[in-house]
Design an enzyme around this catalytic site. Structure first.
Site, PDB file in Angstrom:
ATOM      1  N   TYR A 100       0.835  -1.211   0.000  1.00 35.63           N
ATOM      2  CA  TYR A 100       0.000   0.000   0.000  1.00 35.63           C
ATOM      3  C   TYR A 100       0.872   1.264   0.000  1.00 35.63           C
ATOM      4  CZ  TYR A 100      -3.608  -3.243   1.828  1.00 35.63           C
ATOM      5  OH  TYR A 100      -4.468  -4.296   2.046  1.00 35.63           O
ATOM      6  N   HIS A 152       1.018 -11.645   2.374  1.00 31.95           N
ATOM      7  CA  HIS A 152      -0.096 -10.999   1.678  1.00 31.95           C
ATOM      8  C   HIS A 152      -0.798 -11.902   0.665  1.00 31.95           C
ATOM      9  CE1 HIS A 152      -1.484  -6.688   0.552  1.00 31.95           C
ATOM     10  NE2 HIS A 152      -2.448  -7.525   0.330  1.00 31.95           N
TER      11      HIS A 152
HETATM   12  N1  LIG Z   1      -5.388  -8.665   2.118  1.00 37.17           N
HETATM   13  C1  LIG Z   1      -5.814  -8.181   0.968  1.00 37.17           C
HETATM   14  O1  LIG Z   1      -5.499  -8.705  -0.118  1.00 37.17           O
HETATM   15  C2  LIG Z   1      -6.693  -6.972   0.986  1.00 37.17           C
HETATM   16  C3  LIG Z   1      -7.352  -6.564  -0.188  1.00 37.17           C
HETATM   17  C4  LIG Z   1      -8.181  -5.450  -0.121  1.00 37.17           C
HETATM   18  C5  LIG Z   1      -8.333  -4.771   1.088  1.00 37.17           C
HETATM   19  N2  LIG Z   1      -7.659  -5.182   2.210  1.00 37.17           N
HETATM   20  C6  LIG Z   1      -7.815  -4.482   3.514  1.00 37.17           C
HETATM   21  O2  LIG Z   1      -9.207  -4.437   3.841  1.00 37.17           O
HETATM   22  C7  LIG Z   1      -9.575  -3.058   4.043  1.00 37.17           C
HETATM   23  C8  LIG Z   1     -11.029  -2.833   3.655  1.00 37.17           C
HETATM   24  O3  LIG Z   1     -11.297  -3.298   2.365  1.00 37.17           O
HETATM   25  P1  LIG Z   1     -11.498  -2.354   1.104  1.00 37.17           P
HETATM   26  O4  LIG Z   1     -10.843  -1.059   1.348  1.00 37.17           O
HETATM   27  O5  LIG Z   1     -11.072  -3.116  -0.081  1.00 37.17           O
HETATM   28  O6  LIG Z   1     -13.073  -2.181   0.968  1.00 37.17           O
HETATM   29  P2  LIG Z   1     -14.339  -1.898   1.923  1.00 37.17           P
HETATM   30  O7  LIG Z   1     -13.909  -1.507   3.288  1.00 37.17           O
HETATM   31  O8  LIG Z   1     -15.250  -3.052   1.746  1.00 37.17           O
HETATM   32  O9  LIG Z   1     -15.031  -0.678   1.177  1.00 37.17           O
HETATM   33  C9  LIG Z   1     -14.435   0.562   1.076  1.00 37.17           C
HETATM   34  C10 LIG Z   1     -15.327   1.427   0.178  1.00 37.17           C
HETATM   35  O10 LIG Z   1     -16.572   1.673   0.821  1.00 37.17           O
HETATM   36  C11 LIG Z   1     -16.769   3.094   1.002  1.00 37.17           C
HETATM   37  N3  LIG Z   1     -17.367   3.238   2.343  1.00 37.17           N
HETATM   38  C12 LIG Z   1     -16.814   2.917   3.530  1.00 37.17           C
HETATM   39  N4  LIG Z   1     -17.681   3.105   4.532  1.00 37.17           N
HETATM   40  C13 LIG Z   1     -18.825   3.568   3.974  1.00 37.17           C
HETATM   41  C14 LIG Z   1     -20.095   3.930   4.503  1.00 37.17           C
HETATM   42  N5  LIG Z   1     -20.352   3.843   5.799  1.00 37.17           N
HETATM   43  N6  LIG Z   1     -21.054   4.377   3.617  1.00 37.17           N
HETATM   44  C15 LIG Z   1     -20.795   4.449   2.288  1.00 37.17           C
HETATM   45  N7  LIG Z   1     -19.609   4.126   1.744  1.00 37.17           N
HETATM   46  C16 LIG Z   1     -18.636   3.671   2.566  1.00 37.17           C
HETATM   47  C17 LIG Z   1     -15.406   3.715   0.887  1.00 37.17           C
HETATM   48  O11 LIG Z   1     -15.479   4.999   0.321  1.00 37.17           O
HETATM   49  P3  LIG Z   1     -14.867   6.308   1.040  1.00 37.17           P
HETATM   50  O12 LIG Z   1     -13.446   6.033   1.383  1.00 37.17           O
HETATM   51  O13 LIG Z   1     -15.042   7.370  -0.026  1.00 37.17           O
HETATM   52  O14 LIG Z   1     -15.755   6.547   2.214  1.00 37.17           O
HETATM   53  C18 LIG Z   1     -14.703   2.760  -0.103  1.00 37.17           C
HETATM   54  O15 LIG Z   1     -15.066   3.083  -1.436  1.00 37.17           O
HETATM   55  C19 LIG Z   1      -8.564  -2.305   3.178  1.00 37.17           C
HETATM   56  O16 LIG Z   1      -8.497  -0.930   3.459  1.00 37.17           O
HETATM   57  C20 LIG Z   1      -7.296  -3.058   3.489  1.00 37.17           C
HETATM   58  O17 LIG Z   1      -6.775  -2.669   4.746  1.00 37.17           O
HETATM   59  C21 LIG Z   1      -6.840  -6.261   2.152  1.00 37.17           C
END
Ligand SMILES: NC(=O)c1ccc[n+]([C@@H]2O[C@H](COP(=O)([O-])OP(=O)(O)OC[C@H]3O[C@@H](n4cnc5c(N)ncnc54)[C@H](OP(=O)(O)O)[C@@H]3O)[C@@H](O)[C@H]2O)c1
Length: 288
Positions: free
Chosen positions: A52, A110
């Site tokens: 990241y 990862h």
């Molecule tokens: N291990 C892996 O391979 C892997 C892969 C992906 C992610 N991750 C980890 O998992 C974490 C979370 O997953 P993710 O970032 O992929 O997706 P997520 O948390 O499922 O979704 C994030 C999205 O939802 C929006 N959002 C968040 N809260 C909201 C709410 N209450 N109302 C409306 N929209 C909302 C955010 O927009 P805004 O920011 O504009 O609010 C963003 O577009 C990551 O940040 C990372 O730390 C790990």
């Protein structure tokens, strides 16, 4: 708002907050501010990764928060280009420097590609040396994690997988339970895919509780014993995503959400040859 975050006990007895804040796709510059804001909102676990490129921002945000190091549970991940006995040890030390700490609470591998066995042996050594309070993996399917666990001294304590209402990991969970490995959900809001934020089943249940779709989906995962790390750059949504503790879902509501499970990734199929090829060629260099 009730902000006493529940904890999950890992196989080695370490207590891990069940709700954390994820910083994927947050720019290095924005990360410090977002992490400070998240810690102010009440989060006590931050999930980052070498790939990241924002570990420095996480370290700076924690420092700026005024919280003691031991009050924040830090999670990071070793990228595949850093796998191998020697390279993983070096890369972990580089992460610690960027995070401005001498230990991480949880370090994950990862992805299940490249020299994951060498990398795991390096994590076992780092764990024994006190550089990681717990070690685990991410995106390891049943075949990967069973093989890794059986052929090494320490079994992964956490597996961070894409997990949300549309992919509930019902088939993987028995394998993880057998290994005493906890499931940590990435993409707990499905990154908004598949009409997540307008889903009628979640909206209807939300109406009954006076909660948003995001809150219902997170609550569902919490009640399934899953660790969640929603990401947002908006302070109001940080608070919203944490405000999931003072209510519970009824059995018929849980049953209705269970029907949303399609048992399919909304992102990519790790077992597809083309995806594996992309990881070990194109994406391998992402953290370099
Ligand atoms: N291990 C892996 O391979 C892997 C892969 C992906 C992610 N991750 C980890 O998992 C974490 C979370 O997953 P993710 O970032 O992929 O997706 P997520 O948390 O499922 O979704 C994030 C999205 O939802 C929006 N959002 C968040 N809260 C909201 C709410 N209450 N109302 C409306 N929209 C909302 C955010 O927009 P805004 O920011 O504009 O609010 C963003 O577009 C990551 O940040 C990372 O730390 C790990």
């Amino acid at each position: 708002m009730n902000t006493t975050i529940p904890t999950i006990t890992l196989a080695n007895g370490v207590e891990m907050p069940q709700i954390g804040y994820g910083v994927y796709q947050i720019s290095p510059i924005e990360t410090e501010l977002c992490v400070t804001e998240a810690l102010r909102a009440g989060y006590r676990m931050i999930d980052t990764a070498q790939v990241y490129k924002n570990e420095e921002g996480v370290g700076a945000g924690v420092a700026k928060s005024g919280l003691k190091r031991e009050e924040v549970f830090l999670v990071s991940k070793i990228w595949i280009s850093n796998y191998g006995d020697v390279r993983t040890t070096e890369a972990l030390d580089e992460s610690l420097r960027r995070l401005n700490t001498d230990y991480v609470d949880l370090m994950l591998l990862h992805q299940p590609f490249c020299d994951r066995y060498g990398a795991w042996r390096a994590l076992e050594k780092a764990y024994k040396a006190g550089k990681c309070r717990a070690i685990g993996v991410s995106n390891f399917f049943a075949d990967h994690i069973v093989d890794l666990a059986v052929n090494n001294e320490i079994a992964p304590m956490v597996n961070q997988m894409e997990t949300h209402v549309f992919q509930q990991r019902k088939t993987l969970r028995p394998f993880l339970d057998e290994l005493n490995c906890r499931l940590m959900a990435w993409g707990p809001l499905a990154e908004g895919k598949n009409g997540f934020f307008t889903n009628p089943v979640l909206a209807e249940i939300g109406k009954a509780h006076g909660k948003s779709i995001a809150q219902i989906a997170l609550r569902f995962l919490l009640e399934k014993g899953i660790i969640v790390i929603p990401k947002t750059t908006h302070a109001d949504r940080m608070r919203e995503n944490l405000d999931v503790l003072g209510f519970s879902l009824a059995a018929d509501e849980i049953a209705a959400i269970e029907t949303l499970d399609a048992d399919k990734s909304l992102f990519f199929d790790h077992h597809a040859g083309a995806v594996a090829k992309q990881f070990v060629t194109e994406w391998r260099g992402l953290a370099d």
